[in-house]
Design an enzyme around this catalytic site. Sequence first.
Site, PDB file in Angstrom:
ATOM      1  CB  SER A  94      21.489   0.549  -2.964  1.00 40.84           C
ATOM      2  OG  SER A  94      21.009   1.449  -3.931  1.00 40.84           O
ATOM      3  CE  LYS A 200      19.833   7.850  -8.477  1.00 45.95           C
ATOM      4  NZ  LYS A 200      20.396   6.503  -8.684  1.00 45.95           N
ATOM      5  CD  GLU A 321     -13.475  18.472   5.006  1.00 45.08           C
ATOM      6  OE1 GLU A 321     -14.179  17.633   5.607  1.00 45.08           O
ATOM      7  OE2 GLU A 321     -12.687  19.241   5.585  1.00 45.08           O
TER       8      GLU A 321
END
Length: 362
Positions: A94, A200, A321
């Site tokens: 993958s 993961k 900010e």
Amino acid sequence: MKTNTHFCSILTALILAIPTKYSVAVPIKFADSIQQKPVVAILATGGTIAGYANKATEASYEPGVLSVEQIISSVPQIKDIAEIKAIQVCNISSQNMEEHIWFKIWHIADSLFKNNLCNGIVVTHGTDTMEETAYFLNLTLRHPNPVVITGAMKPATALSADGPANLFNAVALASYPDAYNKGVMVVMNDLIFCANDVTKSHTTNTGSFSAPNLGPLGHIRGGNPIFHRENKFIHTSRSEFDISSLSSLPQTEIVYAYAFASDLPISILTTNGTEGIVIAGVGHGNYNRPFAAAIQNAFEKGVRIVRSSRIHSGGVDESAEEYNKKIPVSFQKSPQKARILLMLALTKTKDPGDIAEIFKKY
């Protein structure tokens, strides 16, 4: 539910209608029998669950070797739960997942649900980018049916391989009536995760998946799911993202912040056609002065920026900010998931205010 022959003939026609680069073979022949059980389609993409090692105790292995039929044959018990249909989408590790494969999975899954050819879908997948595929489908697959992503941390040939139990639980969850309208889920190590928060969090352990901000949706043991909470994010059937006419997504990248990080990557991305950049900031999405100047320049040139954090939990809100208030923040989404949401947001708008609202809703 339709007959097996009907499933086969319609699915074949659908696949032939998918653009060439999304074409896929149907590897199983279907018999003529009336469906009595839920129909679950298993879309196999490879990964460790399809991995092979020469020895059962060997740590190294080759992912994406076994076919979907071989994976299914190792768990014959799933046929007691559901009528199984199998499609080999691809067979890769993958880390090699590509955008066109995401679209291929989406086209097949969308067609199956639109034509009432299955009740639920299981996608077998490598673990390295599993959370990204899950989140992409969670935002784009506009159906209430269960979609469950699963895989393994040990190859199929390993001593005490975890893939068979994960697949059994995934099929059980995809068959479960109460799994409808819960968004795309990930099942690993007896836990049910929401695609929004799953990540993961360990490189090799079988308990490598976690949900650092929200915790798992529930657990599943022996194919019996129990849910502990609801997925309150907008997803699947309620999603506004329609990719049916698209073949690619806007180019969007992640830039990682660290001590005295160079602004060079941001400057290069500003001029190479990149449409969006996610900053994986330190702490609460922070970055140094050179980053800030490069980000402001990119923003003024139309590149859309999102502030996120490289920290696994806590997220980034709008309270800081010192940064441009027009730049959206990722809230609790990881950089990799913020990138996916930004890609999809850019298919609808380039207005920073609208993108900020999308990040609040999803």
